[in-house]
Design a protein around this motif. Sequence first.
Motif, PDB file in Angstrom:
ATOM      1  N   PHE A  31     109.361  17.117 -38.834  1.00  0.00           N
ATOM      2  CA  PHE A  31     109.178  18.318 -39.634  1.00  0.00           C
ATOM      3  C   PHE A  31     110.505  19.007 -39.931  1.00  0.00           C
ATOM      4  O   PHE A  31     110.723  19.505 -41.042  1.00  0.00           O
TER       5      PHE A  31
ATOM      6  N   PHE B  32     111.539  19.873 -43.653  1.00  0.00           N
ATOM      7  CA  PHE B  32     111.716  21.242 -44.133  1.00  0.00           C
ATOM      8  C   PHE B  32     113.186  21.536 -44.443  1.00  0.00           C
ATOM      9  O   PHE B  32     113.487  22.345 -45.325  1.00  0.00           O
TER      10      PHE B  32
ATOM     11  N   ASP C 146     106.166  21.175 -57.914  1.00  0.00           N
ATOM     12  CA  ASP C 146     104.841  21.265 -57.305  1.00  0.00           C
ATOM     13  C   ASP C 146     104.934  20.316 -56.119  1.00  0.00           C
ATOM     14  O   ASP C 146     105.064  19.106 -56.312  1.00  0.00           O
ATOM     15  N   TRP C 147     104.948  20.871 -54.908  1.00  0.00           N
ATOM     16  CA  TRP C 147     105.193  19.989 -53.765  1.00  0.00           C
ATOM     17  C   TRP C 147     104.314  20.344 -52.589  1.00  0.00           C
ATOM     18  O   TRP C 147     103.875  21.478 -52.428  1.00  0.00           O
ATOM     19  N   ARG C 148     104.105  19.296 -51.775  1.00  0.00           N
ATOM     20  CA  ARG C 148     103.241  19.418 -50.613  1.00  0.00           C
ATOM     21  C   ARG C 148     103.967  18.828 -49.407  1.00  0.00           C
ATOM     22  O   ARG C 148     104.615  17.785 -49.513  1.00  0.00           O
ATOM     23  N   ASN C 149     103.823  19.482 -48.288  1.00  0.00           N
ATOM     24  CA  ASN C 149     104.447  19.006 -47.046  1.00  0.00           C
ATOM     25  C   ASN C 149     103.395  18.860 -45.964  1.00  0.00           C
ATOM     26  O   ASN C 149     102.608  19.769 -45.719  1.00  0.00           O
ATOM     27  N   VAL C 150     103.382  17.696 -45.339  1.00  0.00           N
ATOM     28  CA  VAL C 150     102.570  17.465 -44.151  1.00  0.00           C
ATOM     29  C   VAL C 150     103.487  16.831 -43.108  1.00  0.00           C
ATOM     30  O   VAL C 150     103.883  15.677 -43.233  1.00  0.00           O
ATOM     31  N   TRP C 151     103.877  17.621 -42.129  1.00  0.00           N
ATOM     32  CA  TRP C 151     104.808  17.242 -41.068  1.00  0.00           C
ATOM     33  C   TRP C 151     106.087  16.597 -41.611  1.00  0.00           C
ATOM     34  O   TRP C 151     106.958  17.329 -42.070  1.00  0.00           O
TER      35      TRP C 151
ATOM     36  N   MET D  24     107.652  30.631 -46.710  1.00  0.00           N
ATOM     37  CA  MET D  24     107.602  29.287 -46.134  1.00  0.00           C
ATOM     38  C   MET D  24     108.715  29.067 -45.110  1.00  0.00           C
ATOM     39  O   MET D  24     108.500  28.413 -44.081  1.00  0.00           O
ATOM     40  N   ALA D  25     109.880  29.610 -45.391  1.00  0.00           N
ATOM     41  CA  ALA D  25     111.000  29.441 -44.457  1.00  0.00           C
ATOM     42  C   ALA D  25     110.691  30.115 -43.125  1.00  0.00           C
ATOM     43  O   ALA D  25     110.953  29.560 -42.048  1.00  0.00           O
TER      44      ALA D  25
ATOM     45  N   ALA E 123     107.942  28.104 -41.394  1.00  0.00           N
ATOM     46  CA  ALA E 123     108.421  26.823 -40.851  1.00  0.00           C
ATOM     47  C   ALA E 123     108.982  27.014 -39.440  1.00  0.00           C
ATOM     48  O   ALA E 123     108.763  26.180 -38.558  1.00  0.00           O
TER      49      ALA E 123
ATOM     50  N   ALA F 173     106.028  27.560 -37.111  1.00  0.00           N
ATOM     51  CA  ALA F 173     105.282  26.312 -36.924  1.00  0.00           C
ATOM     52  C   ALA F 173     106.021  25.371 -35.971  1.00  0.00           C
ATOM     53  O   ALA F 173     105.414  24.751 -35.096  1.00  0.00           O
ATOM     54  N   GLU F 174     107.329  25.295 -36.153  1.00  0.00           N
ATOM     55  CA  GLU F 174     108.107  24.392 -35.302  1.00  0.00           C
ATOM     56  C   GLU F 174     108.100  24.879 -33.860  1.00  0.00           C
ATOM     57  O   GLU F 174     108.009  24.081 -32.924  1.00  0.00           O
TER      58      GLU F 174
ATOM     59  N   HIS G 265     101.954  22.266 -37.188  1.00  0.00           N
ATOM     60  CA  HIS G 265     102.502  22.346 -38.538  1.00  0.00           C
ATOM     61  C   HIS G 265     101.414  22.362 -39.596  1.00  0.00           C
ATOM     62  O   HIS G 265     100.402  21.680 -39.463  1.00  0.00           O
ATOM     63  N   PRO G 266     101.628  23.118 -40.642  1.00  0.00           N
ATOM     64  CA  PRO G 266     100.617  23.224 -41.695  1.00  0.00           C
ATOM     65  C   PRO G 266     100.654  22.038 -42.662  1.00  0.00           C
ATOM     66  O   PRO G 266     101.669  21.356 -42.789  1.00  0.00           O
ATOM     67  N   ASP G 267      99.549  21.833 -43.325  1.00  0.00           N
ATOM     68  CA  ASP G 267      99.479  21.011 -44.533  1.00  0.00           C
ATOM     69  C   ASP G 267      99.523  22.040 -45.650  1.00  0.00           C
ATOM     70  O   ASP G 267      98.582  22.823 -45.808  1.00  0.00           O
ATOM     71  N   TRP G 268     100.642  22.089 -46.374  1.00  0.00           N
ATOM     72  CA  TRP G 268     100.778  23.154 -47.364  1.00  0.00           C
ATOM     73  C   TRP G 268     101.400  22.680 -48.650  1.00  0.00           C
ATOM     74  O   TRP G 268     102.134  21.714 -48.694  1.00  0.00           O
ATOM     75  N   ARG G 269     101.057  23.419 -49.717  1.00  0.00           N
ATOM     76  CA  ARG G 269     101.503  23.078 -51.058  1.00  0.00           C
ATOM     77  C   ARG G 269     102.048  24.336 -51.720  1.00  0.00           C
ATOM     78  O   ARG G 269     101.476  25.416 -51.581  1.00  0.00           O
TER      79      ARG G 269
END
Lengths: 98, 98
Positions: A37, A41, A59-64, B44-45, B48, B51-52, B57-61
């Motif tokens: 992560f 990030f 347009d973005w997505r983050n999963v771990w 988001m920053a 993050a 979460a860490e 951690h999230p699944d986020w867009r």
Amino acid sequence: MNVRGLSTTEIEAQLATLRGWRLVDGKLHREFTFADFVGAFGFMAQAALVAEKLQHHPDWRNVWNRVTVDLWTHDLGGLSAKDFQLAARLSQLAGDSA
Amino acid sequence: MNVRGLSTTEIEAQLATLRGWRLVDGKLHREFTFADFVGAFGFMAQAALVAEKLQHHPDWRNVWNRVTVDLWTHDLGGLSAKDFQLAARLSQLAGDSA
């Protein structure tokens, strides 16, 4: 900055200069994978600064450890030079040469 | 930290303590809207780092000023106390009292 929509021929020519990106639903699409992560990030934080400077946002997505990106020029309903410019910068940030 | 899966009754009780979150496909879901991309990525920053620290951690867009979040405990295939803990922290970061 030219923000006109690109033709199919222009899009194909630009795509050929990028590694790892492909067209999905008319958008420039790529998935980046990092060690964890923090790696993912860290990439996003750098990319956010680039996007804001370009005034062109993903347009973005983050999963771990994964970041999935779609680029598209909303105002045009298509792809513009800015999408390819941002794609190339994201690839560079992720450590690709292209 | 308790990482067992929560029962339906426990989930309903926890959900009642959160504002703006709902269950979508068994995950804790919420959409946050900010003034612009800088606002969204600033959130988001901060998130993050939280979460860490939580190691959750999230699944986020993110699309410009919007951040869509899904929380779920992958290892359990369900919701745990950590999901609700992270949800509450994200709400706080976004300026909610709950």
